[in-house]
Design a protein around this motif. Structure first.
Motif, PDB file in Angstrom:
ATOM      1  N   THR A 250       0.836  -1.196   0.000  1.00 30.68           N
ATOM      2  CA  THR A 250       0.000   0.000   0.000  1.00 30.68           C
ATOM      3  C   THR A 250       0.873   1.249   0.000  1.00 30.68           C
ATOM      4  O   THR A 250       0.592   2.220  -0.727  1.00 30.68           O
TER       5      THR A 250
ATOM      6  N   LYS B 201       2.468   1.760  -3.446  1.00 31.59           N
ATOM      7  CA  LYS B 201       1.495   2.327  -4.385  1.00 31.59           C
ATOM      8  C   LYS B 201       1.309   3.820  -4.152  1.00 31.59           C
ATOM      9  O   LYS B 201       1.238   4.602  -5.100  1.00 31.59           O
TER      10      LYS B 201
ATOM     11  N   ASN C 123       2.301   6.679  -6.835  1.00 28.28           N
ATOM     12  CA  ASN C 123       1.324   7.659  -7.323  1.00 28.28           C
ATOM     13  C   ASN C 123       1.841   9.078  -7.163  1.00 28.28           C
ATOM     14  O   ASN C 123       1.640   9.923  -8.039  1.00 28.28           O
TER      15      ASN C 123
ATOM     16  N   ASP D 260       5.793   3.237 -15.495  1.00 25.13           N
ATOM     17  CA  ASP D 260       4.844   2.209 -15.941  1.00 25.13           C
ATOM     18  C   ASP D 260       5.379   0.809 -15.646  1.00 25.13           C
ATOM     19  O   ASP D 260       4.622  -0.094 -15.286  1.00 25.13           O
TER      20      ASP D 260
ATOM     21  N   THR E  54       4.875   0.219 -12.004  1.00 23.44           N
ATOM     22  CA  THR E  54       3.441   0.037 -11.776  1.00 23.44           C
ATOM     23  C   THR E  54       2.991  -1.364 -12.172  1.00 23.44           C
ATOM     24  O   THR E  54       2.257  -2.025 -11.432  1.00 23.44           O
ATOM     25  N   SER E  55       3.450  -1.819 -13.323  1.00 23.31           N
ATOM     26  CA  SER E  55       3.090  -3.156 -13.789  1.00 23.31           C
ATOM     27  C   SER E  55       3.602  -4.225 -12.812  1.00 23.31           C
ATOM     28  O   SER E  55       2.867  -5.165 -12.467  1.00 23.31           O
TER      29      SER E  55
ATOM     30  N   ASN F 206       1.508  -4.124  -9.657  1.00 19.83           N
ATOM     31  CA  ASN F 206       0.192  -4.748  -9.875  1.00 19.83           C
ATOM     32  C   ASN F 206       0.297  -6.268  -9.876  1.00 19.83           C
ATOM     33  O   ASN F 206      -0.568  -6.960  -9.330  1.00 19.83           O
ATOM     34  N   GLN F 207       1.363  -6.792 -10.469  1.00 16.92           N
ATOM     35  CA  GLN F 207       1.572  -8.241 -10.472  1.00 16.92           C
ATOM     36  C   GLN F 207       1.811  -8.743  -9.044  1.00 16.92           C
ATOM     37  O   GLN F 207       1.293  -9.788  -8.644  1.00 16.92           O
TER      38      GLN F 207
ATOM     39  N   SER G  69       0.730  -7.352  -6.294  1.00 16.77           N
ATOM     40  CA  SER G  69      -0.555  -7.254  -5.596  1.00 16.77           C
ATOM     41  C   SER G  69      -1.430  -8.465  -5.896  1.00 16.77           C
ATOM     42  O   SER G  69      -2.039  -9.059  -5.003  1.00 16.77           O
ATOM     43  N   SER G  70      -1.453  -8.860  -7.161  1.00 16.31           N
ATOM     44  CA  SER G  70      -2.225 -10.030  -7.569  1.00 16.31           C
ATOM     45  C   SER G  70      -1.659 -11.304  -6.931  1.00 16.31           C
ATOM     46  O   SER G  70      -2.409 -12.144  -6.429  1.00 16.31           O
TER      47      SER G  70
END
Length: 124
Positions: free
Chosen positions: A52, A55, A59, A74, A77-78, A81-82, A84-85
């Motif tokens: 968190t 992120k 941002n 980017d 970020t990618s 996101n991976q 986080s998943s």
């Protein structure tokens, strides 16, 4: 005249750095926290909290950098996101495989951040 010019140049170098520099420093600390987590079933909640923060720092960097360093941002970020998943999957089903995926995703975030840090280093 040369000493005065040198003094002016040195003074200009001492001025405050762009906001992206402090943003990258903050992101460096939060990515460091991700790497310090022991990826196990009990470490997933700590990892989620650290994620968190990553992120949030990312941002802020995106806002301050505007379009500068966009491809590197980017990339981070990618990777985030991976991660986080992968964390969500590991929380739902904490197997050796899902925990290994989390560890791999943390490494990917670190690699992407290193690329970003390298790009920003000339500015900071």
């Amino acid at each position: 005249m040369a000493p005065i010019l040198t003094a002016l140049v040195l003074t200009a170098c001492g001025e405050s750095k762009p906001a992206v520099c402090s943003d990258v420093e903050a992101l460096n600390a939060s990515v460091g926290n991700l790497k310090d987590v022991n990826v196990s079933e009990n470490g997933l909640s700590s990892l989620s909290s650290d994620l968190t923060q990553v992120k949030s720092d990312l941002n802020q960097l995106r806002t301050d950098a505007k379009s500068q360093y966009q491809s590197q941002i980017d990339g981070v970020t990618s990777a985030v996101n991976q991660l986080s998943s992968s964390v969500s999957t590991a929380k739902a089903n904490p197997t050796a495989s899902s925990l290994a995926a989390v560890a791999s995703a943390v490494s990917s975030v670190d690699n992407a951040f290193n690329s970003l840090q390298g790009a920003v280093s000339s500015t900071c």
